[in-house]
Design a protein around this motif. Structure first.
Motif, PDB file in Angstrom:
ATOM      1  N   ARG A   2       1.102  -1.594   7.169  1.00 32.18           N
ATOM      2  CA  ARG A   2       0.097  -2.242   6.331  1.00 32.18           C
ATOM      3  C   ARG A   2      -0.644  -1.192   5.495  1.00 32.18           C
ATOM      4  O   ARG A   2      -0.891  -0.073   5.957  1.00 32.18           O
ATOM      5  CB  ARG A   2      -0.879  -3.024   7.189  1.00 32.18           C
ATOM      6  N   TYR A   3      -0.988  -1.609   4.273  1.00 30.28           N
ATOM      7  CA  TYR A   3      -1.705  -0.766   3.325  1.00 30.28           C
ATOM      8  C   TYR A   3      -2.877  -1.534   2.743  1.00 30.28           C
ATOM      9  O   TYR A   3      -2.801  -2.753   2.564  1.00 30.28           O
ATOM     10  CB  TYR A   3      -0.810  -0.366   2.144  1.00 30.28           C
ATOM     11  N   MET A   5      -4.614  -1.712  -0.766  1.00 29.76           N
ATOM     12  CA  MET A   5      -4.419  -1.309  -2.152  1.00 29.76           C
ATOM     13  C   MET A   5      -5.745  -1.513  -2.886  1.00 29.76           C
ATOM     14  O   MET A   5      -6.218  -2.639  -3.025  1.00 29.76           O
ATOM     15  CB  MET A   5      -3.319  -2.146  -2.820  1.00 29.76           C
ATOM     16  N   ASP A  75       1.543  -5.791   3.479  1.00 25.53           N
ATOM     17  CA  ASP A  75       2.397  -5.481   4.633  1.00 25.53           C
ATOM     18  C   ASP A  75       3.781  -5.186   4.072  1.00 25.53           C
ATOM     19  O   ASP A  75       4.521  -6.098   3.713  1.00 25.53           O
ATOM     20  CB  ASP A  75       2.424  -6.648   5.611  1.00 25.53           C
ATOM     21  N   CYS A  76       4.094  -3.909   3.966  1.00 20.85           N
ATOM     22  CA  CYS A  76       5.336  -3.476   3.324  1.00 20.85           C
ATOM     23  C   CYS A  76       6.224  -2.736   4.315  1.00 20.85           C
ATOM     24  O   CYS A  76       5.749  -2.172   5.307  1.00 20.85           O
ATOM     25  CB  CYS A  76       5.013  -2.552   2.146  1.00 20.85           C
ATOM     26  N   LEU A  79       6.384   3.021   2.171  1.00 21.82           N
ATOM     27  CA  LEU A  79       5.606   3.405   0.992  1.00 21.82           C
ATOM     28  C   LEU A  79       6.341   3.075  -0.302  1.00 21.82           C
ATOM     29  O   LEU A  79       5.717   2.700  -1.299  1.00 21.82           O
ATOM     30  CB  LEU A  79       5.251   4.907   1.045  1.00 21.82           C
ATOM     31  N   ALA A  82       5.568  -0.436  -1.095  1.00 23.63           N
ATOM     32  CA  ALA A  82       4.156  -0.544  -1.491  1.00 23.63           C
ATOM     33  C   ALA A  82       3.964  -0.036  -2.926  1.00 23.63           C
ATOM     34  O   ALA A  82       3.214  -0.633  -3.705  1.00 23.63           O
ATOM     35  CB  ALA A  82       3.281   0.244  -0.516  1.00 23.63           C
ATOM     36  N   LEU A  99      -3.122   3.368  -2.853  1.00 25.37           N
ATOM     37  CA  LEU A  99      -2.539   2.816  -1.626  1.00 25.37           C
ATOM     38  C   LEU A  99      -2.960   3.683  -0.449  1.00 25.37           C
ATOM     39  O   LEU A  99      -2.770   4.899  -0.472  1.00 25.37           O
ATOM     40  CB  LEU A  99      -1.015   2.804  -1.723  1.00 25.37           C
ATOM     41  N   ARG A 100      -3.519   3.059   0.559  1.00 22.10           N
ATOM     42  CA  ARG A 100      -3.891   3.790   1.771  1.00 22.10           C
ATOM     43  C   ARG A 100      -3.320   3.064   2.974  1.00 22.10           C
ATOM     44  O   ARG A 100      -3.601   1.883   3.189  1.00 22.10           O
ATOM     45  CB  ARG A 100      -5.403   3.847   1.947  1.00 22.10           C
ATOM     46  N   PRO A 101      -2.530   3.780   3.798  1.00 21.70           N
ATOM     47  CA  PRO A 101      -2.022   3.157   5.020  1.00 21.70           C
ATOM     48  C   PRO A 101      -3.194   2.811   5.940  1.00 21.70           C
ATOM     49  O   PRO A 101      -4.168   3.555   6.031  1.00 21.70           O
ATOM     50  CB  PRO A 101      -1.146   4.236   5.653  1.00 21.70           C
ATOM     51  N   ILE A 102      -3.069   1.674   6.594  1.00 28.61           N
ATOM     52  CA  ILE A 102      -4.079   1.277   7.566  1.00 28.61           C
ATOM     53  C   ILE A 102      -3.751   1.948   8.893  1.00 28.61           C
ATOM     54  O   ILE A 102      -2.616   1.919   9.350  1.00 28.61           O
ATOM     55  CB  ILE A 102      -4.111  -0.263   7.719  1.00 28.61           C
TER      56      ILE A 102
END
Length: 110
Positions: A2-3, A5, A75-76, A79, A82, A99-102
């Protein structure tokens, strides 16, 4: 993965790009979990605690030309997906998409 954005545009940018087609495509693909547009930066409030005292200020913490205008939770697979999703967002034509990963789980226990 998950990211988050973050959709960032210049404060003086007055474009209203309609993301409806992007939202519908990403929801159909199962990539977009949620998201929304944020009110203008002048409506923000900053909260900090220093030496036990709560400090509240109007506006953002940092002065920047660009502001966060909205966000989406994606939810990709990875990267690459995403980035492909971000590049299709209409704001990518005039703004910046971050984009930042959770960090899933309880990161403070690791």
């Amino acid at each position: 993965m998950r990211y988050v954005m973050l959709v960032c545009v210049a404060e003086d940018e007055e474009r209203n790009a309609d993301p409806t087609a992007w939202v519908e495509e990403m929801q159909r693909r199962g990539v977009r979990q949620s998201g929304d547009r944020l009110r203008p930066i002048r409506d923000s409030t900053t909260v900090r605690v220093r030496n036990g005292e709560v400090l509240v200020a109007d506006g953002p913490f940092a002065e920047t030309k660009e502001q966060i205008a909205g966000f989406d939770i994606l939810d990709c697979t990875d990267l690459d997906e995403a980035m492909e999703v971000a590049a299709k967002h209409p704001a990518a034509q005039f703004g910046t998409l971050e984009l930042r990963p959770i960090w899933e789980g309880r990161f403070w226990e690791t």
